[in-house]
Design an enzyme around this catalytic site. Structure first.
Site, PDB file in Angstrom:
ATOM      1  N   LEU B  78       1.854  -4.323  -8.094  1.00  0.00           N
ATOM      2  CA  LEU B  78       2.902  -3.778  -8.950  1.00  0.00           C
ATOM      3  C   LEU B  78       4.109  -3.289  -8.158  1.00  0.00           C
ATOM      4  CD1 LEU B  78       0.602  -1.913 -11.473  1.00  0.00           C
ATOM      5  CD2 LEU B  78       1.356  -4.285 -11.486  1.00  0.00           C
ATOM      6  N   HIS B  80       7.664  -3.551  -6.195  1.00  0.00           N
ATOM      7  CA  HIS B  80       8.892  -4.336  -6.357  1.00  0.00           C
ATOM      8  C   HIS B  80       9.314  -4.953  -5.018  1.00  0.00           C
ATOM      9  CE1 HIS B  80       8.976  -1.499  -9.706  1.00  0.00           C
ATOM     10  NE2 HIS B  80       9.719  -2.375 -10.344  1.00  0.00           N
ATOM     11  N   MET B 114       5.508   2.272   0.272  1.00  0.00           N
ATOM     12  CA  MET B 114       4.438   1.264   0.332  1.00  0.00           C
ATOM     13  C   MET B 114       4.631   0.329   1.527  1.00  0.00           C
ATOM     14  SD  MET B 114       2.475   2.277  -1.948  1.00  0.00           S
ATOM     15  CE  MET B 114       1.252   1.071  -1.413  1.00  0.00           C
ATOM     16  N   ASP B 129      -8.972  -5.566  15.106  1.00  0.00           N
ATOM     17  CA  ASP B 129      -9.360  -6.961  15.352  1.00  0.00           C
ATOM     18  C   ASP B 129      -9.434  -7.253  16.854  1.00  0.00           C
ATOM     19  OD1 ASP B 129      -9.848  -9.739  14.651  1.00  0.00           O
ATOM     20  OD2 ASP B 129      -7.764 -10.153  15.163  1.00  0.00           O
TER      21      ASP B 129
END
Lengths: 159, 159, 159, 159, 159, 159
Positions: B78, B80, B114, B129
Site C-alpha cells: 500500500l 506510494h 518506509m 547473507d
C-alpha cells in the site's frame, strides 16, 4: 574461526561474488524464520478489531511476505535464484506485538533461509506501514532463522 | 485512540486500499531509520578484516540498501511510489554488532519512512547473507524510524 | 477516422516509441475500469464462505490489483511511468460472477486508464488462480474503462 | 463440490499461502489461453495498415505478452515461479476484433495456465494502449484457458 | 582534475551513496546515446530479409530498449528514479553493423544520459540475442552519450 | 548461411517468440564475456585512489553486474529464465580504461552468454554513471562473449 567454516561469499582477494553452487546436490530444503513487530496495546486492539470482520491488515502483510519471498534473489545481491515450492506466513497476535513466522520450501542447490527471512521482514514492514499513522514509534525485532533442514550442512534449530 | 489519528490504509468496511494522497502538498521530506545486526565477535573480526583491504561486505550491503529503497513501493503493497532524491546507508561496527543507519530524501506528497526502513532491513539481510556460513544464528533487531521531517505531521524524532 | 484523433504511439514510419509527453500539462487525473470473472454458482459459494470469516480470496486479489497498478509501466511497453496517488479495488459478488471495479488517481501528464485496467486484469487473474483447482473453465470478460477525468481530452464515461 | 477437488490455495483457517508443491512430479507441461480485443472496424483497418509495412502494433503486443509470461509469479501472489521453456503469442485479426492465442511450455511441478493467461491479458492490454487514442471504448473479453496438458490432473481442453 | 568537477557519487570517506539532488531545479532534459552492433554481412542480410515483411528483429530490440529505459534506476545502483516523458530507439542498418540511437526525455532534477545509454545497450544486447545462433562472435561497441540538454551543466554534444 | 544454422528466435512467418527448449538436455554451462570502459588517465587515477582505501567504485559496479545477471530474462525479451549457479565480475584497470570480465554458470537447458554479456554491460554502465560527472565522454566498447562451454553446440572461445 569457531566452527571451521569460511565466509563463502568472499574471494581470496576479498571481492564479492555469487558463489559457485553448480556442484551442490539438489535436495529438498525447508527454512523457517521470524520477525516480531512491537507496538502499543491500543494499536493491537485496532488491528484485531479490523481483522475480525475483514482480515485485511494481516492478509495484506501475508501477501506481501509471500511475494517478497519470490523476490529474494533480486533484493539480496549475492543470493541465488531458487524455484520456491511453498511459502506460509503465520501471525501470532499478542497484547502489544505481532509475531510473524514464515516457512519456505524448495527443491534446489541452496537453502531458503534468506527467502524465509525476507518474507518475515517484508511482512513486518508491511504491518508497520499499516499502523504507522497511529504508532510511528513501532519497532521490528528478533528477525532470525528458527530452523532449517536439507542440504550438506544438515538440519539446524535455534536452541 | 491515543493520538486521535486513524489507520488511514483501512476503509470504512475494512478493505485495504492505497490511500488517496492527491491533495497532499508536495514538500521536502527526510526520514532516517536503523537496523542492528547482532553476531559474534569473531565474525565481526572477519568482517572488519575483510573490509579493510576491499570494503566489500559493507559495500555490498550498502548497495543492496540503496537499491532496495528504490523498490519500496514494489515490496510494500500500500506504499506510494515516490521520486527518491537521495539515499545514504552508514555502518557503525561494534564488538559484536553492526548498526545500519539510513537516510532517504524526497520532494513528494508522502513521507519516506518506509523507504528508510526498507533500505535498513535489506542492508541488514544482506550482511546476514554474507555471514550466515559462519553464524547462522545471527539476529537483526531494532528496525525503527529514528526521525522524520517534512509533511503535514511535522518533524519527529525518537526520544 | 471517426473522431479525428491519431494513433499517437506510432511514428510516421510506423515504428513504435514512447510518445513525448514533455509538454503536456500536469493535472489531476482519475480513471475507473472493470473486469468480470465468470465461474459456477458453487464456486462463488465457496469464495463467499471462505471470505466471510477471513476475507482472504478477495483480499489477495485486492492486493494483487493494487500492486499491479504500480507495475503498469513495466508491463505495458509504451506506457509512461506515473506517480500514482491512490488505488481502490472493489468487488461485487453475484450468483456466478465477481465484478471488479478499480479506481486509480494521479497528478501527472498522462491518464491512468492503463493502470486501472491493469489492476482490474491482474485482480481477476488472481481470483482465477485461486479458483482454478475447482473451475478451470472460469472466464474473464468485460475488461474496459468505465470513466476517466482530467487531461486535455476531458472527462469521459462509458455510456 | 461438483468435481470433488478443493480450493488448494486456502488453508484450514482460510488464510492464503503458496501451496506446497515440493512433492509434485516434474513433468512437461503446456497450456494455451486466449484473450479477445473488441474495437471498431476503422481501428482494425488502421492496425492492419500500420501492421503491413512494419508489423509494429502486433510486434509490440507480442513482446509484451512474452515478457509478461516471465513475470507471472511476480504478479499473481500465490503463483509458483517456473522455468518457462517456450512461449508463443499469435494474433488473428478479424473485422472488428483481434484474437490473441498464447502457448506456454515448461518442465516443472505446476502447470502454466497462469502464464498463458497472463501473456494473453498483457498482450491485449498492450493493444488497447496502442489504440486507446482512437477508441477508448475498446473492450477485452474471453480471457480463458483453451487447453492444458501434463501434470497429475491430465490433459484438458475447453469443449 | 581537468574540468574542476568532482566525482559526486563518492562521499568524503569514499563510500557510495545516491547523491542528494533535492535542491536541483526541475527542468526539461533530453539525452541521446548510441550503441553499435558489429556482425557479418550475411547476418545483416538475414536481419534485413526478416525485417522487411514483419519488422520483428528490430521491433523486438526497439521494445526492449524502451522498456529498459524505464528500468534504469533499478539496474544502475546510484541512479535516481525519473519520470521519463518520451523514448525513441532508431536503427541504421549498414553492411555489417546496426547502429542504435536512443533519445530519452524527462522533466526532472537529473539528466537522462543513463536512461539513453541503458536503452541503447539493452537494445543492442537484444539484437545480439537474436543473431547469436548464427554469429556468436558479434560485438557491441561505441556505447556513448551523443548529446544532452537541460540542467545546470547546460547543453553538450560529442564533438 | 555461413555455418548452416538458423536464426532460431524467428518463426516461419517472421514473428518473434521464445523458442521451445523443452527438449534440450540439462547440462552444466559456463560463459564468459567482457566490456571495456574507456576514459581519461586522470579519471582512472581518481578511480584507483578512491578504490584503494574503500574499493567502492568497483564494488558498486561489481554488485550491479551480479544483480543484472539475475535480471537478464526480464530485460532481454526472448531470453529464457535460468537458475544461475555462480557469477563473478572482475576488473582490470589500465592507464585509461577498465576491462570488465564476467563469468556466469548454470545447470540448465540454454547457455548463459546473455547473462554474462548483461552483467558486463550493466557493470560498465555503472562505472560510467560514477565517472560521468568528470568524463561525460567516456565510451564503452568491446562487449563480446569470450568463451562458452556446455550444451549441444559444444565449447567455443573467441580466437
Amino acid at each position: 574461526m569457531a566452527d571451521g567454516r569460511e565466509l563463502t561469499h568472499v574471494t581470496a582477494d576479498g571481492s564479492a561474488h555469487m558463489v559457485d553452487v553448480t556442484d551442490k546436490a539438489v535436495t529438498r530444503r525447508v527454512a523457517s524464520a521470524q520477525a516480531v513487530l512491537h507496538t502499543r496495546a491500543d494499536v493491537i486492539a485496532l488491528l484485531v478489531a479490523g481483522e475480525l470482520p475483514k482480515g485485511e491488515p494481516l492478509a495484506v502483510a501475508r501477501v506481501a511476505g509471500i511475494m517478497a519471498a519470490k523476490q529474494t534473489s533480486a533484493l539480496i545481491p549475492l543470493c541465488h535464484p531458487l524455484p520456491i515450492s511453498g511459502v506460509t506466513v503465520e501471525f501470532t497476535v499478542d497484547e502489544s506485538s505481532v509475531r510473524i513466522v514464515t516457512t519456505v520450501k524448495t527443491t534446489g542447490v541452496t537453502g531458503v533461509e534468506m527467502e524465509a527471512l525476507t518474507a518475515a521482514s517484508v511482512s513486518a514492514l508491511t504491518l508497520y506501514d499499516m499502523i504507522k499513522a497511529v504508532d510511528r514509534g513501532a519497532r521490528i525485532t528478533d528477525i532470525e532463522v528458527l530452523s532449517k533442514s536439507g542440504g550438506a550442512s544438515g538440519d539446524w534449530s535455534r536452541s
